[in-house]
Design a protein around this motif. Structure first.
Motif, PDB file in Angstrom:
ATOM      1  N   THR A 265       0.696  -1.262  -0.136  1.00 58.77           N
ATOM      2  CA  THR A 265      -0.116   0.168  -0.051  1.00 58.77           C
ATOM      3  C   THR A 265       0.704   1.249  -0.050  1.00 58.77           C
ATOM      4  N   ALA A 318      -2.632 -13.602  -4.886  1.00 61.43           N
ATOM      5  CA  ALA A 318      -3.523 -12.806  -5.485  1.00 61.43           C
ATOM      6  C   ALA A 318      -3.839 -11.587  -4.666  1.00 61.43           C
ATOM      7  N   GLY A 319      -3.814 -10.593  -5.126  1.00 63.35           N
ATOM      8  CA  GLY A 319      -4.164  -9.127  -4.628  1.00 63.35           C
ATOM      9  C   GLY A 319      -3.077  -8.725  -3.926  1.00 63.35           C
ATOM     10  N   ILE A 320      -1.840  -8.835  -4.049  1.00 62.75           N
ATOM     11  CA  ILE A 320      -0.676  -8.289  -3.226  1.00 62.75           C
ATOM     12  C   ILE A 320      -0.557  -6.998  -3.596  1.00 62.75           C
ATOM     13  N   SER A 321      -0.848  -6.167  -4.652  1.00 62.61           N
ATOM     14  CA  SER A 321      -0.883  -4.802  -4.825  1.00 62.61           C
ATOM     15  C   SER A 321      -1.752  -4.061  -3.632  1.00 62.61           C
ATOM     16  N   ASN A 322      -2.552  -4.671  -2.806  1.00 61.61           N
ATOM     17  CA  ASN A 322      -3.245  -4.084  -2.018  1.00 61.61           C
ATOM     18  C   ASN A 322      -2.951  -4.619  -0.474  1.00 61.61           C
ATOM     19  N   ALA A 324      -1.588  -4.861   2.791  1.00 59.66           N
ATOM     20  CA  ALA A 324      -0.861  -3.979   4.220  1.00 59.66           C
ATOM     21  C   ALA A 324      -0.611  -5.223   5.248  1.00 59.66           C
ATOM     22  N   GLU A 327      -3.021  -8.050   6.043  1.00 65.10           N
ATOM     23  CA  GLU A 327      -2.898  -9.017   4.911  1.00 65.10           C
ATOM     24  C   GLU A 327      -1.693 -10.035   4.963  1.00 65.10           C
ATOM     25  N   GLN A 336      -0.039 -19.589   3.976  1.00 71.68           N
ATOM     26  CA  GLN A 336      -0.110 -19.493   2.617  1.00 71.68           C
ATOM     27  C   GLN A 336       0.794 -18.553   2.040  1.00 71.68           C
ATOM     28  N   GLY A 475       3.505   0.744  -5.834  1.00 71.44           N
ATOM     29  CA  GLY A 475       2.119   0.112  -6.153  1.00 71.44           C
ATOM     30  C   GLY A 475       1.732   0.027  -7.778  1.00 71.44           C
ATOM     31  N   GLN A 476       2.321   1.200  -8.513  1.00 70.94           N
ATOM     32  CA  GLN A 476       1.923   1.425  -9.919  1.00 70.94           C
ATOM     33  C   GLN A 476       2.700  -0.022 -10.782  1.00 70.94           C
ATOM     34  N   SER A 479       0.941  -3.414  -9.750  1.00 71.31           N
ATOM     35  CA  SER A 479      -0.279  -3.498 -10.423  1.00 71.31           C
ATOM     36  C   SER A 479      -0.252  -3.570 -11.761  1.00 71.31           C
ATOM     37  N   GLN A 481       0.476  -1.144 -13.681  1.00 72.86           N
ATOM     38  CA  GLN A 481       0.243   0.050 -14.332  1.00 72.86           C
ATOM     39  C   GLN A 481       1.328   0.765 -15.449  1.00 72.86           C
TER      40      GLN A 481
END
Lengths: 508, 312
Positions: A265, A318-322, A324, A327, A336, A475-476, A479, A481
């Motif tokens: 994050t 999955a979802g690692i770019s969110n 914190a 998580e 996991q 983050g960019q 993810s 971007q």
């Protein structure tokens, strides 16, 4: 003229309206007026910081943003502390019986354990404590609002190292040296200033004055699934960042076990990223604090960031770019994830048998090194006295008591507070016995990391904004971007603008 | 031949006592309203003026002597700030996608409740507004959990059924969609309540007349209800457009504006500047621009509404 009609007449209406208005006024009296910020009154110009931390100080990134879990219950009864219960130095006995200290801090293992001991402080000094505990990001925001408005609400506040220079140089914090030098107010034996690890308290120095004292000095460590690595043929923890990447690739099972996890994050991604940047010979600034020219997109930084982000993109869940703190803790403690490189202070839930499925299967190691060396990050949180606090002498008595050797030892033994700032506690037999986690002398890891850390880039007033901008770039990248170079180039440009606005001269 | 008829003017003659009484009543009302108006002035107008003044300074709370006049420099910098324009784009997307979705769903629910003959709906009606009464932070936490694959029951169900289960909050495009979904879920009940009240306040005669003429429910809605609901719709749209600019808890809890800047609307950017970075001057300029932008939109919307409907 109309005939008689039922209902309220004018007199009744006026009575009812008057009653309603009175009720409204009474309820409005309970409203707290909005505090409008007052311009700071300190006159010093925003010059680049001239005081460097004395040594490459400790303090890696603290448990930022997401709340660190409050001290999980120890899995076994802690050994009885060898230190005697805190005894009141006679100079404090009943000295502050008319005082109620208002204290704010974030709810971490140390503060959770300390809260259970507040009665001791009251018995010793007479002062009562009104303690406000909030989550870490809320504490930082709330404290900054209070300090910037010149409020005298709080007598003692938490201070974290990445905000310390900003707050100190804004003139919001009372220096501690006048208290330390006043022997009517200071018990040298209780304070034992020399027992503090220099790396822990140096972030709170400015122009040779001390503005805070540390209660946490934690470091980044590697926590990994020993059983998973053993099964994959790796008998010891990775020593280099490259090895860590190879291990993560080997053990990664998509959808079942992530080879590597980390925080991504915007407000947290910048805490472990510098391990890689410095490990590859880069840094966030050219020579902090002397030359604050940003070097975020240097060749070394790009190479380091490519490894850092590829670990998460290829081997993260999955979802690692969110992800914190919460998580990451969940992923690791639920079995996991295989490897996590991060702050020791937020790893408590993973070794807590009541919360973790893998408490017996994990091991610790020092942060891996890069081609340019090993640079674990460190974090220091501590206590400070706001400039406008009303009961400064009582506040200072609290700080001496709360950071005394005995109390620090007791909080370490009562809760999962491994990152202690005192050398004597790190060497204490009971502490060593408790913090022998998964076959590792954690206290020894902390001590070694404190010697290696190079965090001068963090203890500048502008770092919170710089760190966040770098976190957004990460983050960019993670993810998808932007690529590594374009994202770092954009971050570099924004940070240069930011530093120029802050008054720094940026050398080409 | 018709007779010309004009309504005679009637001038009311008031006695001095009646005039004095009306003046006394007026003074009484002013006296009753004065405390509330004073509170409104002190807590709203004065801070707003202070914010506008700050917008002409480079005020940073942690830098002494930074409260000085620099003219329009902050506003000029806003024009060059690509992150600001990106946040405007995000905000427009949140509004243009979220508000119509809320209107559509809210209208469908309102029509269902209006036309439903099930007696139990009178009791179940209150369940429809649960999302709106949950504290926004709690709603944001619920949706964050639902969108986090490792703990989401929805993700587990989709995976079990072999259906696609995207990672919403990590995808730059889907993250914004996730925010909009959560926002629509939370505030559709508000639209429902207003529209239902508007439907129940409709005059019955035109509806009965249309039904007698054989209008279907769609015809009834399209040609009778919809025109009559215009004023209510204007109010609903106004409220939702203004509120969509303040969708802060969802952003703060679910994504913190990430990944990268993919879900950072202007109000979140302004919050970050003002509260995390202490850049009060620049953040004030941003908020002033947002204020006038929102004001312009709220003044424009009523112009597209037919406030009076021909009865013929």
């Amino acid at each position: 003229m109309s005939g008689t009609r039922k209902g309220m007449n004018r007199r009744d209406f006026l009575r009812l309206a008057a009653g309603g208005a009175a009720l409204s006024l009474l309820s409005a009296c309970g409203a707290t007026p909005t505090a409008t910020p007052v311009p700071p009154t300190a006159t010093k110009p925003p010059a680049p910081p001239t005081a460097a931390p004395a040594a490459p100080t400790a303090t890696k990134a603290p448990a930022p943003a997401a709340t660190t879990a409050p001290a999980p219950a120890p899995t076994a009864a802690p050994p009885a502390p060898t230190a005697a219960p805190t005894q009141a130095p006679s100079m404090f006995a009943n000295k502050f019986s008319n005082v109620t200290l208002k204290i704010i801090a974030s709810d971490l293992a140390y503060t959770a354990a300390l809260e259970t001991m507040f009665g001791d402080f009251t018995k010793l000094t007479g002062a009562k404590i009104n303690y406000e505990k909030v989550t870490f990001p809320v504490a930082n925001t709330q404290e900054e609002l209070e300090l910037s408005s010149g409020s005298s609400t709080y007598d003692v506040m938490m201070i974290i190292f990445i905000k310390a220079q900003k707050w100190i140089q804004a003139g919001w914090i009372a220096p501690l040296d006048p208290f330390i030098q006043n022997k009517q107010l200071t018990d040298d034996k209780l304070l034992a200033l020399d027992d503090f690890l220099p790396a822990a308290i140096d972030p709170f120095r400015f122009k040779n004055q001390l503005f805070g004292l540390s209660y946490i000095a934690e470091t980044t460590q590697l926590i990994y699934r020993k059983d998973v690595l053993d099964a994959a043929g790796f008998t010891k923890a990775p020593d280099t960042l490259e090895e860590m990447g190879q291990i993560a690739a080997k053990v990664n099972k998509k959808g079942e076990l992530a080879g590597y996890i980390g925080r991504v994050t915007p407000t947290e991604a910048h805490f472990t990223w510098p391990i890689f940047v410095q490990g590859y010979g880069g840094n966030l600034f050219r020579d902090p604090p002397n030359d604050m020219t940003p070097t975020i997109n240097s060749a070394e930084s790009v190479k380091a960031t490519e490894l850092f982000t590829s670990l998460m993109m290829k081997y993260g869940p999955a979802g690692i770019s969110n992800f914190a703190t919460t998580e990451c803790q969940n992923a690791m403690s639920q079995g996991q994830a295989a490897i996590w490189l991060d702050a020791l202070g937020i790893m408590g839930p993973i070794i807590d048998k009541t919360k973790s499925k893998v408490a017996d299967k994990v091991a610790f190691a020092i942060a891996p090194k890069g081609p340019a060396g090993r640079f674990p990050q460190i974090a220091s949180h501590g206590w400070m006295i706001p400039k406008n606090a009303k009961n400064k002498e009582a506040s200072w008595a609290f700080i001496q008591w709360a950071l005394s050797r005995d109390v620090i030892l007791q909080t370490a033994l009562k809760g999962e507070h491994a990152g202690v700032p005192r050398g004597s506690v790190l060497a204490n037999a009971d502490y060593k016995k408790k913090y022998f986690w998964a076959g590792t002398d954690v206290g020894g890891l902390v001590t070694e990391a404190l010697k290696l850390a190079k965090i001068a880039y963090r203890v500048v007033p502008e770092f919170p904004q710089v760190g966040e901008r770098c976190g957004q770039a990460i983050g960019q990248i993670v993810s998808g971007q932007m690529g590594v170079k374009p994202a770092l180039d954009a971050a570099q440009a924004d940070v240069v603008t930011l530093m120029q606005k802050a008054g720094y001269t940026i050398k080409p | 031949m018709g007779l010309a008829y004009s309504k005679p003017e009637v001038r009311s003659v008031q006695t001095p006592g009646q005039v004095a009484g009306r003046q006394a009543m007026r003074r009484f009302f002013i006296a009753i309203l004065a405390p509330a108006l004073l509170a409104l002035f002190l807590l709203t107008i004065v801070p707003f003026i202070y914010m506008v003044v700050s917008s002409f300074t480079p005020w940073n709370l942690s830098r002494p002597n930074s409260f000085r006049f620099i003219g329009l420099q902050n506003y000029v910098e806003l024009l060059r700030d690509t992150r600001f324009w990106h946040s405007i784009g995000i905000q427009i997307r949140i509004t243009l996608l979220g508000v119509p979705a809320m209107l559509t769903l809210g209208m469908l629910q309102a029509l269902y409740l209006y036309w439903s003959r099930l007696r139990i709906m009178a009791y179940l009606r209150s369940f429809f507004i649960i999302p709106m009464v949950i504290p926004p932070i709690v709603a944001a936490l619920i949706w964050r959990i639902l969108f986090t694959p490792s703990v989401s029951i929805v993700d587990w169900a989709l995976k079990s059924l072999g259906l696609p289960h995207p990672v919403w909050l990590s995808d730059p495009t889907l993250a914004l969609v996730a925010i909009i979904i959560a926002d629509v879920w939370e505030w559709t009940p508000f639209v429902l309540l207003l529209l239902l009240a508007g439907l129940q306040a409709l005059p019955e005669e035109p509806l009965e007349a249309a039904q007698i003429d054989g209008a279907t429910r769609w015809g009834l809605f399209r040609y009778v209800m919809w025109p009559l609901l215009q004023p209510t719709l204007a109010v609903v749209v106004l409220f939702r457009v203004i509120d969509s600019v303040r969708a802060f808890p969802l952003i703060y809890i679910m994504t913190e504006g990430g990944p990268g800047f993919a879900t950072e609307p202007t109000n979140f950017y302004a919050y970050t500047l003002g509260f995390s970075h202490s850049e009060v001057g620049y953040s004030s300029a941003m908020v002033v621009v947002m204020f006038f932008f929102t004001l312009a939109v709220t003044l424009l919307i009523p112009r597209f509404i037919r406030w009076e409907v021909d009865s013929a």
